[in-house]
Design an enzyme around this catalytic site. Structure first.
Site, PDB file in Angstrom:
ATOM      1  N   ASP A 295     -65.463  32.471  11.591  1.00 19.95           N
ATOM      2  CA  ASP A 295     -65.085  32.783  12.899  1.00 19.95           C
ATOM      3  C   ASP A 295     -65.706  33.273  13.712  1.00 19.95           C
ATOM      4  O   ASP A 295     -65.642  33.156  15.154  1.00 19.95           O
ATOM      5  CB  ASP A 295     -63.618  33.702  12.845  1.00 19.95           C
ATOM      6  CG  ASP A 295     -62.501  33.006  11.860  1.00 19.95           C
ATOM      7  OD1 ASP A 295     -62.531  31.677  11.707  1.00 19.95           O
ATOM      8  OD2 ASP A 295     -61.838  33.399  11.328  1.00 19.95           O
TER       9      ASP A 295
ATOM     10  N   ARG B 139     -53.615  33.146  20.842  1.00 15.85           N
ATOM     11  CA  ARG B 139     -53.157  33.148  19.743  1.00 15.85           C
ATOM     12  C   ARG B 139     -53.696  34.339  18.703  1.00 15.85           C
ATOM     13  O   ARG B 139     -53.052  34.738  17.687  1.00 15.85           O
ATOM     14  CB  ARG B 139     -53.445  31.788  18.880  1.00 15.85           C
ATOM     15  CG  ARG B 139     -52.772  30.565  19.665  1.00 15.85           C
ATOM     16  CD  ARG B 139     -52.692  29.231  18.705  1.00 15.85           C
ATOM     17  NE  ARG B 139     -52.899  29.579  17.362  1.00 15.85           N
ATOM     18  CZ  ARG B 139     -54.003  29.149  16.494  1.00 15.85           C
ATOM     19  NH1 ARG B 139     -54.679  28.265  17.022  1.00 15.85           N
ATOM     20  NH2 ARG B 139     -53.996  29.481  15.276  1.00 15.85           N
TER      21      ARG B 139
ATOM     22  N   PRO C  74     -57.162  20.323   4.798  1.00 14.32           N
ATOM     23  CA  PRO C  74     -56.193  19.683   3.977  1.00 14.32           C
ATOM     24  C   PRO C  74     -55.266  20.905   3.301  1.00 14.32           C
ATOM     25  O   PRO C  74     -55.709  22.126   3.521  1.00 14.32           O
ATOM     26  CB  PRO C  74     -56.710  18.774   2.931  1.00 14.32           C
ATOM     27  CG  PRO C  74     -58.108  19.357   2.822  1.00 14.32           C
ATOM     28  CD  PRO C  74     -58.405  19.743   4.349  1.00 14.32           C
ATOM     29  N   ILE C  75     -54.323  20.565   2.648  1.00 14.31           N
ATOM     30  CA  ILE C  75     -53.486  21.549   2.013  1.00 14.31           C
ATOM     31  C   ILE C  75     -53.277  21.454   0.478  1.00 14.31           C
ATOM     32  O   ILE C  75     -52.359  21.985  -0.228  1.00 14.31           O
ATOM     33  CB  ILE C  75     -51.980  21.881   2.505  1.00 14.31           C
ATOM     34  CG1 ILE C  75     -51.163  20.705   2.518  1.00 14.31           C
ATOM     35  CG2 ILE C  75     -52.068  22.330   4.059  1.00 14.31           C
ATOM     36  CD1 ILE C  75     -49.766  21.072   2.791  1.00 14.31           C
ATOM     37  N   ASP C  76     -54.097  20.512  -0.040  1.00 12.78           N
ATOM     38  CA  ASP C  76     -54.052  20.064  -1.402  1.00 12.78           C
ATOM     39  C   ASP C  76     -54.315  21.373  -2.366  1.00 12.78           C
ATOM     40  O   ASP C  76     -53.523  21.168  -3.422  1.00 12.78           O
ATOM     41  CB  ASP C  76     -55.148  19.376  -1.657  1.00 12.78           C
ATOM     42  CG  ASP C  76     -56.530  19.575  -1.293  1.00 12.78           C
ATOM     43  OD1 ASP C  76     -56.807  20.340  -0.302  1.00 12.78           O
ATOM     44  OD2 ASP C  76     -57.574  19.506  -2.311  1.00 12.78           O
TER      45      ASP C  76
ATOM     46  N   ASN D 241     -55.266  37.740  10.975  1.00 11.33           N
ATOM     47  CA  ASN D 241     -55.242  37.127   9.666  1.00 11.33           C
ATOM     48  C   ASN D 241     -54.809  37.886   8.404  1.00 11.33           C
ATOM     49  O   ASN D 241     -54.603  37.204   7.257  1.00 11.33           O
ATOM     50  CB  ASN D 241     -56.602  36.358   9.301  1.00 11.33           C
ATOM     51  CG  ASN D 241     -57.121  35.229  10.140  1.00 11.33           C
ATOM     52  OD1 ASN D 241     -56.075  34.603  11.032  1.00 11.33           O
ATOM     53  ND2 ASN D 241     -58.205  34.861  10.314  1.00 11.33           N
TER      54      ASN D 241
ATOM     55  N   ILE E 100     -68.164  25.977   6.404  1.00 12.32           N
ATOM     56  CA  ILE E 100     -66.690  26.098   5.936  1.00 12.32           C
ATOM     57  C   ILE E 100     -66.112  24.929   6.687  1.00 12.32           C
ATOM     58  O   ILE E 100     -65.208  24.313   6.032  1.00 12.32           O
ATOM     59  CB  ILE E 100     -66.252  27.633   6.605  1.00 12.32           C
ATOM     60  CG1 ILE E 100     -67.053  28.674   5.763  1.00 12.32           C
ATOM     61  CG2 ILE E 100     -64.661  27.430   5.729  1.00 12.32           C
ATOM     62  CD1 ILE E 100     -66.820  28.953   4.462  1.00 12.32           C
TER      63      ILE E 100
ATOM     64  N   CYS F  71     -55.855  25.373  14.927  1.00  8.51           N
ATOM     65  CA  CYS F  71     -57.301  25.065  15.269  1.00  8.51           C
ATOM     66  C   CYS F  71     -57.481  23.797  14.627  1.00  8.51           C
ATOM     67  O   CYS F  71     -57.658  23.578  13.639  1.00  8.51           O
ATOM     68  CB  CYS F  71     -58.085  25.991  15.337  1.00  8.51           C
ATOM     69  SG  CYS F  71     -57.811  27.465  16.297  1.00  8.51           S
TER      70      CYS F  71
HETATM   71  N1  EPU Z   1     -59.597  23.665   2.223  1.00  6.01           N
HETATM   72  C1  EPU Z   1     -59.203  22.464   1.246  1.00  6.01           C
HETATM   73  N2  EPU Z   1     -57.873  22.399   0.911  1.00  6.01           N
HETATM   74  C2  EPU Z   1     -56.944  23.333   0.876  1.00  6.01           C
HETATM   75  C3  EPU Z   1     -57.293  24.555   1.740  1.00  6.01           C
HETATM   76  C4  EPU Z   1     -58.774  24.762   2.092  1.00  6.01           C
HETATM   77  O1  EPU Z   1     -60.020  21.552   1.349  1.00  6.01           O
HETATM   78  O2  EPU Z   1     -55.767  23.317   0.309  1.00  6.01           O
HETATM   79  C5  EPU Z   1     -60.824  23.875   2.747  1.00  6.01           C
HETATM   80  C6  EPU Z   1     -60.627  23.796   4.355  1.00  6.01           C
HETATM   81  O3  EPU Z   1     -60.550  22.316   4.769  1.00  6.01           O
HETATM   82  C7  EPU Z   1     -62.030  24.468   4.754  1.00  6.01           C
HETATM   83  C8  EPU Z   1     -62.204  25.451   3.553  1.00  6.01           C
HETATM   84  O4  EPU Z   1     -61.224  24.840   2.287  1.00  6.01           O
HETATM   85  O5  EPU Z   1     -62.925  23.744   4.914  1.00  6.01           O
HETATM   86  C9  EPU Z   1     -61.964  26.832   3.773  1.00  6.01           C
HETATM   87  O6  EPU Z   1     -60.409  26.985   4.299  1.00  6.01           O
HETATM   88  P1  EPU Z   1     -59.715  28.201   3.848  1.00  6.01           P
HETATM   89  O7  EPU Z   1     -58.514  27.954   3.209  1.00  6.01           O
HETATM   90  O8  EPU Z   1     -60.495  29.348   3.400  1.00  6.01           O
HETATM   91  O9  EPU Z   1     -59.169  28.700   5.494  1.00  6.01           O
HETATM   92  P2  EPU Z   1     -57.782  28.947   6.128  1.00  6.01           P
HETATM   93  O10 EPU Z   1     -57.090  29.523   5.193  1.00  6.01           O
HETATM   94  O11 EPU Z   1     -57.197  27.430   6.512  1.00  6.01           O
HETATM   95  C10 EPU Z   1     -58.317  31.212   7.159  1.00  6.01           C
HETATM   96  C11 EPU Z   1     -58.441  31.749   8.498  1.00  6.01           C
HETATM   97  C12 EPU Z   1     -59.196  31.172   9.426  1.00  6.01           C
HETATM   98  C13 EPU Z   1     -60.789  31.382   8.654  1.00  6.01           C
HETATM   99  C14 EPU Z   1     -60.713  30.802   7.350  1.00  6.01           C
HETATM  100  C15 EPU Z   1     -61.983  31.150   6.674  1.00  6.01           C
HETATM  101  C16 EPU Z   1     -55.835  32.368   8.717  1.00  6.01           C
HETATM  102  C17 EPU Z   1     -54.606  32.526   9.091  1.00  6.01           C
HETATM  103  N3  EPU Z   1     -56.928  31.607   8.975  1.00  6.01           N
HETATM  104  O12 EPU Z   1     -58.040  29.828   7.338  1.00  6.01           O
HETATM  105  O13 EPU Z   1     -58.883  31.704  10.625  1.00  6.01           O
HETATM  106  O14 EPU Z   1     -61.550  30.610   9.582  1.00  6.01           O
HETATM  107  O15 EPU Z   1     -59.715  31.464   6.443  1.00  6.01           O
HETATM  108  O16 EPU Z   1     -62.359  32.513   6.712  1.00  6.01           O
HETATM  109  O17 EPU Z   1     -56.356  33.330   7.845  1.00  6.01           O
HETATM  110  C18 EPU Z   1     -58.987  31.992  12.917  1.00  6.01           C
HETATM  111  O18 EPU Z   1     -58.810  33.186  12.888  1.00  6.01           O
HETATM  112  O19 EPU Z   1     -59.448  31.576  13.957  1.00  6.01           O
HETATM  113  C19 EPU Z   1     -59.262  31.080  11.986  1.00  6.01           C
HETATM  114  C20 EPU Z   1     -59.387  29.803  11.687  1.00  6.01           C
END
Ligand code: EPU
Length: 421
Positions: free
Chosen positions: A308, A400, A122-124, A23, A330, A116
């Protein structure tokens, strides 16, 4: 499609050098697109998500050279500004290409990112942050999104409603070359976010507040090539520790940052493992394989217990004496691996975001399916404790995020091998 076969109940003994963090390296590879000149990353793990990133970089015109643990990326004068639907779907981290393409070309077209299925994801927040910096989004007829900022991105004062790891990284990348100053408030402080910020600094970005909830970024005209060593993967380290804790044995981990793992070490100590840290970059764990239940444990944003590692800890506790309840705050669907735990004879139930585990004296091998990356690794940990043979189908999810999970555990004495599905 690949599967794993595992014959369990052997103790695990030996030492493991932990590779670089997935990550960290994934956003850094995307951020390389912002740099003029060659970026060389070292301590790069050999993962299928890294291979997917290389395909994306090549598809937008970057030149890549790779040799053991090292990747160099040279971005062209004008990189491409679209990632194909097929490449987008390979992983969630395809989303990291949005901000760099937008910053370099004034336009970026992306589809829906894969990754996963841990919940809605979401990506909002990524989109609204970029909108605050001047990007306009348009949905295309095929469902893909085009963002444009013909006059470039401008610095902004943005407060995140939740400290999202990915959003913080997207906005850090965007702010690094935006016009003027950005203040990013309520950001994530996970070690991988800090690692990305330090990488950007090494490329010339002006960032202060690293490691705190407020980042100030003064946009630079351009970032330069750099050489940077990716920080060690705390989740791979947690995976090895949870496996040895559950199976019994002794392991020495090297190339770690024990400060990044404080809550995982605390949980395993609480379960009865002996842990000694000899300095900041190594730790040893010994377990006789009979653990105490963890009671209530909850994940949260860093420095709390990492989401994780939640299924990994749960897997270690399947035979522990007493009841454990692990809650993930989370993601909504963190414990898809529970079905596999139950197939091995574990007494588990999922209630909302909580996995309840009532320890059983033994587990028995079964046919399993990896539901996602960490859930798949958790099934490996569970199967290593089960009597007889287990087979884990769809184990490509695990590749992955782990270099070669079969070789990793075989090096500690486990009976585990890859087979064709
Ligand atoms: N969220 C939103 N909107 C957004 C972005 C996130 O609602 O625009 C929500 C997500 O749905 C979730 C929460 O915010 O409920 C946290 O999401 P976050 O953005 O922090 O996670 P991520 O960037 O999608 C990264 C890691 C994950 C890890 C999480 C939390 C990477 C590539 N992925 O995901 O790693 O679980 O942070 O620490 O950095 C893994 O390695 O297996 C993995 C899933």
């Amino acid at each position: 499609m690949k599967a794993l076969t595992i014959c369990g109940t052997r103790g695990l003994f030996g030492s493991v050098r932990i590779p670089g963090a997935k990550n960290s390296v994934l956003p850094m590879l995307a951020a390389s697109v912002l740099c003029h000149g060659t970026v060389t990353l070292t301590n790069v793990p050999c993962l299928s998500d890294v291979a997917s990133s290389v395909r994306i970089l090549q598809s937008i015109g970057c030149r890549i050279t790779q040799h053991s643990g090292c990747i160099s990326v040279t971005s062209p004068e004008t990189p491409g500004n679209a990632v194909s639907e097929e490449l987008m779907r390979t992983m969630r981290s395809s989303l990291f290409y949005l901000a760099p393409m937008l910053a370099r070309t004034g336009r970026a077209r992306i589809g829906t990112p894969g990754g996963c299925r841990l919940g809605a994801r979401p990506i909002d927040m990524h989109l609204s942050g970029l909108a605050r910096m001047g990007a306009r989004a348009e949905e295309n007829a095929d469902g893909s999104l085009t963002l444009s900022a013909p006059d470039g991105l401008s610095g902004a004062d943005i407060t995140l409603r939740f400290p999202s790891v990915g959003t913080t990284e997207t906005l850090l990348m965007a702010a690094s070359t935006a016009r003027g100053e950005s203040v990013l408030r309520g950001v994530a402080t996970e070690p991988e976010v800090t690692d990305l910020a330090r990488f950007l600094q090494s490329a010339g970005a002006d960032i202060t507040g690293i490691g705190t909830r407020t980042l100030r970024v003064r946009g630079s005209d351009c970032l330069m090539g750099t050489r940077y060593a990716v920080c060690p993967d705390r989740i791979t380290a947690a995976t090895v520790l949870c496996a040895v804790a559950g199976c019994g044995g002794e392991v020495l981990l090297t190339n770690i940052r024990s400060a990044h793992m404080a809550e995982v070490l605390r949980a395993l100590r609480g379960a009865g493992c002996m842990i000694s840290a000899s300095g900041e970059d190594s730790a040893a764990l010994a377990s006789d394989g009979t653990l105490r239940a963890a009671g209530e444990r909850e994940t949260g944003v860093y420095p709390a217990f990492p989401t994780d590692a939640a299924p990994l800890l749960a897997a270690a506790l399947l035979r522990a004496e007493g009841e454990s309840r692990v809650t993930d705050t989370i993601f909504e669907n963190r414990f898809a691996c529970a079905e596999g735990f139950a197939a091995l004879g574990a007494r588990v139930s999922v209630r909302g975001r909580t996995l309840e585990v009532r320890g059983v004296p033994r587990l028995a091998g079964a046919a399993l399916r990896a539901p996602d990356l960490r859930g798949g690794a958790a099934l490996v940990i569970a199967a290593l404790q089960a009597e007889g043979e287990s087979r884990i189908a769809e184990a490509q999810h695990i590749s992955r995020g782990y270099e070669d999970i079969a070789s990793l555990f075989a090096s500690l004495g486990a009976d585990i091998a890859w087979v064709n599905q």
